[in-house]
Design a protein around this motif. Structure first.
Motif, PDB file in Angstrom:
ATOM      1  N   HIS A  84       9.708 -36.297   1.878  1.00  0.00           N
ATOM      2  CA  HIS A  84       8.549 -35.850   0.792  1.00  0.00           C
ATOM      3  C   HIS A  84       9.485 -35.556   0.242  1.00  0.00           C
ATOM      4  CE1 HIS A  84      10.332 -32.960   3.027  1.00  0.00           C
ATOM      5  NE2 HIS A  84      10.013 -32.224   2.660  1.00  0.00           N
ATOM      6  N   HIS A  86      11.463 -32.995  -1.327  1.00  0.00           N
ATOM      7  CA  HIS A  86      12.086 -30.981  -1.450  1.00  0.00           C
ATOM      8  C   HIS A  86      13.587 -31.210  -1.991  1.00  0.00           C
ATOM      9  CE1 HIS A  86       7.961 -29.045  -0.122  1.00  0.00           C
ATOM     10  NE2 HIS A  86       8.510 -29.383  -1.419  1.00  0.00           N
ATOM     11  N   HIS A 161       2.956 -28.416   4.891  1.00  0.00           N
ATOM     12  CA  HIS A 161       4.177 -28.317   4.013  1.00  0.00           C
ATOM     13  C   HIS A 161       4.270 -28.386   2.106  1.00  0.00           C
ATOM     14  CE1 HIS A 161       8.424 -27.352   3.047  1.00  0.00           C
ATOM     15  NE2 HIS A 161       8.542 -28.868   3.239  1.00  0.00           N
TER      16      HIS A 161
HETATM   17 ZN   LIG Z   1      10.655 -29.910   2.830  1.00  0.00          ZN
END
Ligand SMILES: [Zn+2]
Length: 323
Positions: A84, A86, A161
């Protein structure tokens, strides 16, 4: 975060290529365990292609490139894939691409944010995090099959998340690369605000999906690979249960995690300056206005008190730093 007051950067980093996993993880899969600022790197070695999953945080990108180069030996890197987007997973993407000339693949749901470099949705300047902008070459979608390390991995959606996150699952070896959906003791924060129940429900469903897969070993985004999977899932489920009746509690928790993460990046921060720092970050202002109603001085005092009590930070000589 240039332009902000008295802090110093910390350049040390804890990492190791995990030893003693020969009986758990095939030799074509190398796990480079980092820390809580930098996500782990998983390096898949293949006959025709070597693939890296996740690139760490931008300020430690030199270390990332060195570790990956050491693990590659005489080989080259042909692809970088993110679980992902982030900052602790993709912050080093640009540096890795510069070093190895490899294309970057990201989860398809992240594509609009990366294309637009939406720093608010990516939690970058909004939360005091940093990342180097990069361009991606391809997207990976749920259900896609990737050959990595001579093994077949299916991309499995892992919303919660991050609603666009993916995990990678090899059914033959029953190994799961989980990103921030499941660690040995926890999972990545879920944000409060509009849709928060949906996000918590999604996180719980993702855990249920992992339980149904019944992995033999989980390679998480942070921390060591582990085999006590049911225990890890149950712990996360109990945390979700504690949050789902109390959005304010969730908001407080998110701020504590975000501040701890910022301290890992900054090294340390003058305690007397913390309220000013919080006021300069939209995340803290928004959360205080919406849920906490403390004002920055009281918010700073609450965060320091709670984080020190839980052992997440230490206070020394007028500074706070990550423990
Ligand atoms: Zn993360």
């Amino acid at each position: 975060m240039p332009g902000f007051g008295p802090y110093s950067y910390r350049h040390s980093s804890v990492f190791s290529v995990v030893q003693g996993l020969d009986d758990m993880i095939p030799v074509t899969v190398k796990v480079i365990v980092r820390d809580w600022l930098n996500a782990n790197h998983v390096l898949f070695l293949g006959e025709d292609e070597n693939v890296l999953v996740d690139s760490g945080y931008v300020t430690h990108a030199d270390t990332t490139v060195r570790l990956v180069r050491e693990a590659l030996g005489t080989r080259t890197l042909q692809r970088l894939v993110n679980t992902h987007c982030h900052s602790d997973h993709m912050g080093g993407n640009a540096a890795v691409q510069r070093a190895f000339g490899c294309p970057i693949w990201i989860p398809e749901g992240e594509a609009p944010l990366i294309e637009a470099w939406d720093t608010r949705a990516l939690w970058i300047d909004y939360a005091g995090q940093r990342a180097e902008r990069f361009d991606f070459d391809e997207v990976v979608g749920p259900g896609d099959m990737l050959i990595m390390g001579e093994l077949e991995w299916s991309a499995i959606p892992a919303p919660g998340h991050d609603m666009s996150a993916l995990m990678f699952w090899n059914s033959a070896e029953r190994i799961l690369v989980s990103g921030d959906a499941l660690w040995e003791r926890g999972f990545g924060i879920v944000l409060p605000g509009e849709g928060w129940h949906d996000r918590l429900d999604a996180a719980r469903a993702t855990l249920g999906q992992i339980r149904a897969l019944d992995p033999r070993v989980v390679i998480p985004g942070h921390g060591q690979p582990f085999t006590q999977v049911e225990q890890a899932i149950a712990l996360c489920e109990s945390r979700i249960a504690a949050f789902e009746t109390d959005e304010v509690k969730l908001a407080r928790y998110v701020l504590k995690v975000m501040l701890s993460f910022a301290l890992l990046d900054l090294g340390r921060l003058e305690e007397a300056y913390l309220a000013e720092y919080l006021a300069s970050m939209p995340l803290y202002a928004d959360y205080d206005r919406e849920w906490l109603h403390l004002g920055f001085d009281e918010l700073a005092a609450m965060l320091v008190h709670d984080l020190a009590r839980s052992g997440a930070i230490v206070r020394r000589d007028g500074y706070i730093m990550a423990a």
